[in-house]
Design an enzyme around this catalytic site. Structure first.
Site, PDB file in Angstrom:
ATOM      1  N   GLY A 126      -5.735  10.808   7.520  1.00 42.78           N
ATOM      2  CA  GLY A 126      -4.309  10.500   7.485  1.00 42.78           C
ATOM      3  C   GLY A 126      -3.610  11.667   6.830  1.00 42.78           C
ATOM      4  N   ASN A 127      -2.533  11.393   6.091  1.00 44.73           N
ATOM      5  CA  ASN A 127      -1.933  12.468   5.291  1.00 44.73           C
ATOM      6  C   ASN A 127      -2.909  12.902   4.211  1.00 44.73           C
ATOM      7  OD1 ASN A 127       0.078  13.400   2.874  1.00 44.73           O
ATOM      8  ND2 ASN A 127       0.944  13.823   4.885  1.00 44.73           N
TER       9      ASN A 127
ATOM     10  N   ASN B 107       0.874  -1.183   0.000  1.00 47.85           N
ATOM     11  CA  ASN B 107       0.000   0.000   0.000  1.00 47.85           C
ATOM     12  C   ASN B 107       0.905   1.224   0.000  1.00 47.85           C
ATOM     13  OD1 ASN B 107      -1.782   2.082   0.505  1.00 47.85           O
ATOM     14  ND2 ASN B 107      -2.846   1.049   2.178  1.00 47.85           N
TER      15      ASN B 107
ATOM     16  N   ARG C 160      -2.451  18.959   0.803  1.00 49.21           N
ATOM     17  CA  ARG C 160      -3.478  19.304  -0.174  1.00 49.21           C
ATOM     18  C   ARG C 160      -4.492  20.272   0.423  1.00 49.21           C
ATOM     19  NH1 ARG C 160      -4.694  13.150  -1.697  1.00 49.21           N
ATOM     20  NH2 ARG C 160      -3.251  12.800   0.023  1.00 49.21           N
TER      21      ARG C 160
ATOM     22  N   ARG D   4      -2.473  -1.644  -3.740  1.00 49.78           N
ATOM     23  CA  ARG D   4      -3.529  -0.639  -3.653  1.00 49.78           C
ATOM     24  C   ARG D   4      -3.241   0.437  -4.699  1.00 49.78           C
ATOM     25  NH1 ARG D   4      -3.322   4.733  -0.205  1.00 49.78           N
ATOM     26  NH2 ARG D   4      -5.403   5.526  -0.631  1.00 49.78           N
TER      27      ARG D   4
ATOM     28  N   GLY E 285      -7.188   9.541  12.537  1.00 49.43           N
ATOM     29  CA  GLY E 285      -8.487   9.205  13.107  1.00 49.43           C
ATOM     30  C   GLY E 285      -8.395   8.193  14.230  1.00 49.43           C
TER      31      GLY E 285
ATOM     32  N   GLU F 117      -6.717  -1.962   5.400  1.00 46.00           N
ATOM     33  CA  GLU F 117      -6.757  -2.003   3.943  1.00 46.00           C
ATOM     34  C   GLU F 117      -6.023  -3.215   3.410  1.00 46.00           C
ATOM     35  OE1 GLU F 117      -6.651   2.434   2.319  1.00 46.00           O
ATOM     36  OE2 GLU F 117      -5.307   2.186   4.022  1.00 46.00           O
TER      37      GLU F 117
ATOM     38  N   HIS G 176      -9.987   6.370  -1.297  1.00 40.09           N
ATOM     39  CA  HIS G 176      -9.856   5.660  -0.013  1.00 40.09           C
ATOM     40  C   HIS G 176     -10.934   4.582   0.125  1.00 40.09           C
ATOM     41  CE1 HIS G 176      -7.842   9.539   1.681  1.00 40.09           C
ATOM     42  NE2 HIS G 176      -6.917   8.683   1.267  1.00 40.09           N
TER      43      HIS G 176
END
Length: 394
Positions: free
Chosen positions: A206-207, A7, A237, A90, A328, A380, A179
């Protein structure tokens, strides 16, 4: 079947070697803060666990490090790369080309590369992971699992933009959602926890950050859109921004399109607001009294609360909100900011429960809270392994 899950995120690599269908984790680990001088590496098996901090400047270096850990004579878990039968990757953006898990071919790689313009922080990193894995694990099937797949159930009124119709029909400009692997996994965990199909908002922090409105197990709206750049404030972002700002920067401030793109994707978000992209650094500075960091955290939480309100309307009710991913799951500070002054939506946080750190699924709401506040660690890697196994066995 031994399946290696890779991932490759915008600034991290999570890896996990699993034995399927037994769902047995042989080893797992993570490299985060890629591109910084102090990257963290973790590696864990049933017998060995260690962590080290070194400089990992690129994803290629990081993936080569993962391979060396797996093959290490003393602490490794495989004797030869041929033991790994499949590598599951991923991939963030599948565009309109991929709605299911697929075996990777040159054509698939070309499409992933083509879609890099829509996911410039992610798809290039995924391609590196695929190419390096092909070089190292030569006998393994390479498989791609797309983040966009879970959001194929978003209805047209939510995924269509109010722009000329041909841009959708001919150019496939629409909301895709991202995601998805994480949102799918934690929503299924939440439904199992609640013991009924539910109206849920999953909050992946997350990031990269995103939220999904999920009704009866299906995604019906999502904060990200055509690319994984809008919606919430993220590490680098900007998230939601008035498009006229882009034209102002180009026409009045003389930025090129590429420069604006770089600013919005790589120099904005928490980094642009504070000088730091990692929330752990930002929280530490906020506690020291750094006003920029305190404001950035407040802005981040404010944006999340706005989406909770809008998604509660879309769902026509709310049974639970779910916090997941690195921030989170681990930031009690961020969860408290988000859940403050949300009583109208039945969201009441128990401060003591919120402080407890655990890897288990848990609720952190008060006994009287109408809406459950759940913390569910995302997995994930398990979700990817499960999809890879069923693809190759069917």
């Amino acid at each position: 079947m031994k399946i290696l899950i890779l991932n490759s995120g915008s600034s991290s690599i999570k890896y996990q070697l699993m034995l399927m269908p037994a769902n047995e984790v042989i080893c797992s680990g993570m490299i985060d803060r890629i591109g910084l001088e102090s990257s963290n590496i973790t590696y864990k098996t049933k017998d060995v666990s260690f962590e080290e901090t070194i400089s990992i400047l690129t994803h290629k270096i990081g993936l080569e490090k993962v391979a060396s850990l797996l093959l290490n004579n003393e602490t490794g878990v495989i004797k030869a790369t041929s033991e790994i039968e499949a590598v599951g990757h991923r991939v963030v953006h599948g565009g309109s080309y991929f709605s299911d898990t697929v075996i990777i071919t040159n054509e698939v790689k070309n499409k992933i590369k083509e879609l890099s313009e829509l996911a410039p922080l992610h798809n290039p990193a995924h391609l590196v992971g695929i190419n390096v894995a092909e070089e190292i694990f030569t006998s393994a099937q390479q498989v791609a699992v797309f983040d966009t797949a879970f959001h194929q159930t978003i209805p047209v009124e939510a995924y269509k933009y109010a722009i000329p119709n041909y841009l959708l029909t001919e150019n496939k400009v629409r909301v895709y959602g991202f995601h998805g692997t994480s949102h799918k996994y934690v929503s299924e965990q939440a439904i199992e926890y609640l013991e009924h199909k539910s109206k849920i908002i999953t909050i992946h922090l997350g990031n990269g950050c995103s939220m999904t409105a999920i009704k009866d197990g299906k995604s019906i709206d999502h904060t990200m859109g055509f690319s994984p750049s809008n919606g919430l404030i993220m590490g680098t972002r900007a998230g939601d921004i008035d498009q006229s700002v882009i034209f102002y920067m180009m026409k009045n401030l003389n930025y090129t399109a590429d420069e604006v793109n770089s600013i919005l994707l790589k120099q904005s978000g928490m980094l642009g607001l504070t000088g730091y992209s990692d929330l752990r650094d930002i929280e530490a500075e906020a506690e020291k009294g750094n006003k920029d960091c305190q404001l950035a955290l407040a802005m981040n939480a404010y944006r999340i609360r706005k989406y909770i309100g809008s998604y509660a309307a879309v769902l026509n009710g709310l049974d639970a909100i779910v916090f997941t991913a690195g921030i989170g799951e681990n930031s009690s500070y961020m969860r408290k900011l988000v859940c403050t002054d949300m009583e109208y939506f039945g969201i009441e946080l128990d401060n003591d429960k919120n402080q407890i750190r655990s890897k288990l699924n848990r609720e952190i709401n008060t006994e009287g809270s109408k809406t459950k506040i759940l913390v569910i660690p995302t997995d994930e890697e398990f979700e990817i392994a499960n999809q890879v196994y069923h693809l190759l066995k069917n």
